[in-house]
Design an enzyme around this catalytic site. Structure first.
Site, PDB file in Angstrom:
ATOM      1  N   GLU A   1      10.067  21.395  33.806  1.00 32.42           N
ATOM      2  CA  GLU A   1      11.172  22.096  34.504  1.00 32.42           C
ATOM      3  C   GLU A   1      11.540  23.185  33.655  1.00 32.42           C
ATOM      4  O   GLU A   1      11.114  23.580  32.430  1.00 32.42           O
ATOM      5  CB  GLU A   1      12.342  21.338  34.836  1.00 32.42           C
ATOM      6  CG  GLU A   1      11.937  20.403  35.733  1.00 32.42           C
ATOM      7  CD  GLU A   1      13.219  19.424  36.273  1.00 32.42           C
ATOM      8  OE1 GLU A   1      14.354  19.658  35.630  1.00 32.42           O
ATOM      9  OE2 GLU A   1      13.161  18.596  36.684  1.00 32.42           O
TER      10      GLU A   1
ATOM     11  N   GLU B   1       0.938  19.079  26.751  1.00 27.53           N
ATOM     12  CA  GLU B   1       0.887  17.603  26.699  1.00 27.53           C
ATOM     13  C   GLU B   1       1.866  17.096  25.455  1.00 27.53           C
ATOM     14  O   GLU B   1       1.393  16.238  24.602  1.00 27.53           O
ATOM     15  CB  GLU B   1      -0.579  17.051  26.544  1.00 27.53           C
ATOM     16  CG  GLU B   1      -1.373  17.451  27.447  1.00 27.53           C
ATOM     17  CD  GLU B   1      -1.532  16.113  28.734  1.00 27.53           C
ATOM     18  OE1 GLU B   1      -1.374  15.226  28.116  1.00 27.53           O
ATOM     19  OE2 GLU B   1      -1.911  16.476  29.552  1.00 27.53           O
TER      20      GLU B   1
HETATM   21  C1  LIG Z   1      -1.194  26.094  30.777  1.00 28.22           C
HETATM   22  C2  LIG Z   1      -0.388  25.121  30.863  1.00 28.22           C
HETATM   23  C3  LIG Z   1      -0.503  23.798  31.545  1.00 28.22           C
HETATM   24  C4  LIG Z   1       0.627  23.126  31.797  1.00 28.22           C
HETATM   25  N1  LIG Z   1       0.479  21.724  32.707  1.00 28.22           N
HETATM   26  C5  LIG Z   1       1.330  21.181  32.971  1.00 28.22           C
HETATM   27  C6  LIG Z   1       1.312  19.921  34.067  1.00 28.22           C
HETATM   28  O1  LIG Z   1       0.233  19.706  34.693  1.00 28.22           O
HETATM   29  N2  LIG Z   1       2.302  18.983  34.084  1.00 28.22           N
HETATM   30  C7  LIG Z   1       3.659  19.443  33.459  1.00 28.22           C
HETATM   31  O2  LIG Z   1       4.466  18.533  33.838  1.00 28.22           O
HETATM   32  N3  LIG Z   1       3.679  20.396  32.576  1.00 28.22           N
HETATM   33  C8  LIG Z   1       2.706  21.268  32.326  1.00 28.22           C
HETATM   34  N4  LIG Z   1       2.954  22.164  31.258  1.00 28.22           N
HETATM   35  C9  LIG Z   1       4.094  22.092  30.749  1.00 28.22           C
HETATM   36  C10 LIG Z   1       4.114  21.828  29.242  1.00 28.22           C
HETATM   37  O3  LIG Z   1       3.804  20.504  29.227  1.00 28.22           O
HETATM   38  C11 LIG Z   1       5.369  22.210  28.215  1.00 28.22           C
HETATM   39  O4  LIG Z   1       5.242  23.708  28.172  1.00 28.22           O
HETATM   40  C12 LIG Z   1       5.578  21.668  27.146  1.00 28.22           C
HETATM   41  O5  LIG Z   1       5.889  20.419  27.248  1.00 28.22           O
HETATM   42  C13 LIG Z   1       6.617  22.512  26.110  1.00 28.22           C
HETATM   43  O6  LIG Z   1       7.766  22.571  26.946  1.00 28.22           O
HETATM   44  P1  LIG Z   1       8.552  24.168  26.985  1.00 28.22           P
HETATM   45  O7  LIG Z   1       7.543  25.068  27.397  1.00 28.22           O
HETATM   46  O8  LIG Z   1       9.744  23.947  27.953  1.00 28.22           O
HETATM   47  O9  LIG Z   1       8.903  24.475  25.506  1.00 28.22           O
HETATM   48  P2  LIG Z   1      10.258  23.819  24.851  1.00 28.22           P
HETATM   49  O10 LIG Z   1      10.512  22.248  25.187  1.00 28.22           O
HETATM   50  O11 LIG Z   1      11.372  24.598  25.131  1.00 28.22           O
HETATM   51  O12 LIG Z   1      10.018  23.997  23.300  1.00 28.22           O
HETATM   52  C14 LIG Z   1       9.907  25.071  22.573  1.00 28.22           C
HETATM   53  C15 LIG Z   1       9.901  25.316  21.143  1.00 28.22           C
HETATM   54  O13 LIG Z   1      10.667  24.166  20.601  1.00 28.22           O
HETATM   55  C16 LIG Z   1      10.151  23.022  19.757  1.00 28.22           C
HETATM   56  N5  LIG Z   1      10.757  21.691  20.074  1.00 28.22           N
HETATM   57  C17 LIG Z   1      11.507  21.563  21.228  1.00 28.22           C
HETATM   58  N6  LIG Z   1      12.248  20.351  21.094  1.00 28.22           N
HETATM   59  C18 LIG Z   1      12.101  20.070  19.631  1.00 28.22           C
HETATM   60  C19 LIG Z   1      12.268  18.927  18.911  1.00 28.22           C
HETATM   61  N7  LIG Z   1      13.242  17.750  19.363  1.00 28.22           N
HETATM   62  N8  LIG Z   1      12.026  19.134  17.508  1.00 28.22           N
HETATM   63  C20 LIG Z   1      11.484  19.890  17.087  1.00 28.22           C
HETATM   64  N9  LIG Z   1      10.981  20.864  17.968  1.00 28.22           N
HETATM   65  C21 LIG Z   1      11.121  21.144  19.279  1.00 28.22           C
HETATM   66  C22 LIG Z   1       8.669  23.032  20.542  1.00 28.22           C
HETATM   67  O14 LIG Z   1       7.796  22.162  19.701  1.00 28.22           O
HETATM   68  C23 LIG Z   1       8.567  24.435  20.761  1.00 28.22           C
HETATM   69  O15 LIG Z   1       7.813  24.921  19.524  1.00 28.22           O
HETATM   70  C24 LIG Z   1       1.951  22.949  31.165  1.00 28.22           C
HETATM   71  C25 LIG Z   1       1.995  23.970  30.292  1.00 28.22           C
HETATM   72  C26 LIG Z   1       1.037  25.201  30.053  1.00 28.22           C
HETATM   73  C27 LIG Z   1       1.366  26.334  29.139  1.00 28.22           C
END
Ligand SMILES: Cc1cc2nc3c(=O)[nH]c(=O)nc-3n(C[C@H](O)[C@H](O)[C@H](O)COP(=O)(O)OP(=O)(O)OC[C@H]3O[C@@H](n4cnc5c(N)ncnc54)[C@H](O)[C@@H]3O)c2cc1C
Length: 403
Positions: A137, A379
């Protein structure tokens, strides 16, 4: 010990998929990237070739009896397939018809009727059909437990409200596995998993994301606005969630089974980039083999090759453990973290080693440099994989010292 020798069947499949990637994917790759779409003639080629998501694990790790034999042989084969097709173009692999990431949750906890109902559509090989998986989300990516999408029990089913973002194949999916919370104060225990079908009132596709890489693959925002989903679409039925964290466990288990595939995709792209860099350098230094600069470049290329192979070994090990039904969460996260990180570096090095005066040496290298970036993100980001690995290590140490 893992047996990493390829069987005759695996060799045949690998050779066939490599041929398919070389003749049907690569020639379409740059144009699809430019258009941010894949043209229908690719799906005709897929249909002619008989390639299907069956090669991908439709139900990896499923507890279903009927699936057991197939799964046992499938994840390893799927990892091989994933590398070969991504060597062609990972966007095309992600765009292959099939349930995609939506498959594992339906297999994991779907009732026999639900499995039959939601997978039936993929028997139609005349037309491409897709499933999708909607967890992320705008405010909840890594923090899966923090999802805000709500589901409220109403007469005959549930009403869903919320927005999902970055959903692979989201705008064309026939159905989407959606994670929502019955009560955010319950945290993970409040998660419920639904299958929402296209055309359901209150379910719409928002914008398609304009991405840096993997541009040909559809990634979309999904909006649920007072979307009524009947009881039959709650995966596993109500009883399944009583006094358990089943919804959350399903979300996580999906990743354990698909991370080896994503790692294999990263290996495929890194291998493609390393090979292309070698070709360009060999061509350029045809008459300059004795030059120190050529020898230094060769060393760098050999190092890239070693890291591709190391990433592949970790990936195969995690697939092997899954196939023999051993815990593989740590191995899957290690493979994903290592392959993702090394592949990003290898694609960058391939570009740098071959670039002359800062010019882009090759359109494929430029594209893979963009495509690979997300393998450190989706993932589960690299940081999250490391947290999983660390957690599993502490569990093991704790178990050993009796904590
Ligand atoms: C091309 C693409 C396809 C995708 N397909 C899907 C899909 O089919 N279904 C779906 O549900 N999602 C999908 N996603 C979403 C994807 O899984 C998320 O982007 C990913 O999980 C990271 O979440 P975020 O972008 O909100 O980053 P955030 O969670 O906000 O993270 C931002 C940064 O903070 C770091 N961080 C966050 N929490 C911690 C922690 N506790 N400790 C240390 N570091 C931390 C992360 O490593 C990252 O560097 C897709 C994303 C892309 C780009």
């Amino acid at each position: 010990m893992p047996d990493f020798l390829e069987t005759e069947q695996e060799k045949t499949v690998r050779a066939y998929l490599n041929h398919f990637a070389r003749t049907e994917i690569r020639p379409r790759s740059l144009e699809a990237d430019r258009m941010q779409d894949i043209q229908p003639d690719f799906y005709q080629a897929v249909q002619r070739s008989g390639i299907s998501m069956e090669m991908m694990p439709r139900n990896p790790g499923s507890r279903s009896k009927e699936g057991e034999q197939r799964e046992h042989t499938t994840l390893r084969l799927s990892v091989l397939a994933s590398e070969e097709l991504s060597w062609g173009d990972a966007s095309f692999l992600l765009s292959l018809p099939g349930p995609g990431l939506g498959g594992p949750p339906v297999s994991f906890i779907g009732t026999p009727e639900q499995r039959e109902r939601f997978f039936a559509i993929f028997k139609d090989t005349e037309h491409p059909h897709f499933g999708a998986y909607a967890l992320t989300e705008p405010e909840a990516g890594s923090d899966v437990a923090g999802i805000k999408t709500r589901c409220e029990a109403v007469n005959g089913g549930y009403r869903i409200n919320g927005t999902k973002t970055f959903i692979t194949n989201g705008s064309r999916a026939d159905w989407v596995v959606v994670f929502a919370s019955i009560d955010p104060s319950l945290g993970r225990a409040g998660h419920r998993t639904f299958v929402v079908e296209r055309g359901t009132q209150g379910f719409s596709v928002g914008r398609r994301h304009h991405k840096l890489g993997l541009r040909a693959n559809d990634t979309a925002e999904l909006v649920f606005s007072d979307c009524f989903v009947p009881e039959e679409n709650l995966l596993g039925g109500r009883a399944h969630y009583e006094q358990s964290k089943e919804g959350f466990k399903v979300a996580m288990a999906t990743f354990d089974s698909t991370r080896p595939l994503v790692a294999a995709m990263a290996v495929g792209i890194a291998r493609a980039a390393a090979e292309r860099a070698r070709e360009l350098i060999e061509e350029r230094y045809m008459l300059g083999r004795a030059l120190p600069r050529y020898r230094a470049l060769r060393e760098a290329l050999d190092d890239m090759d070693r890291r591709v192979r190391a990433a592949r070994l970790l990936t195969w090990k995690s697939a092997f453990l899954a196939d023999v039904r051993q815990p593989q969460s740590r191995a899957a996260s290690m493979a994903k973290a290592y392959a993702g990180k090394e592949a990003v570096l290898i694609c960058r090095e391939a570009l740098e080693l071959t670039a002359d005066s800062g010019e882009v040496p090759d359109p494929f290298l430029e594209k893979w440099f963009r495509d690979i970036r997300v393998f450190d993100i989706f993932e589960g980001t690299a940081q999250i994989q490391r947290l999983v690995v660390a957690r599993r290590l502490f569990e093991e140490i704790g178990a050993k010292v009796g904590l």
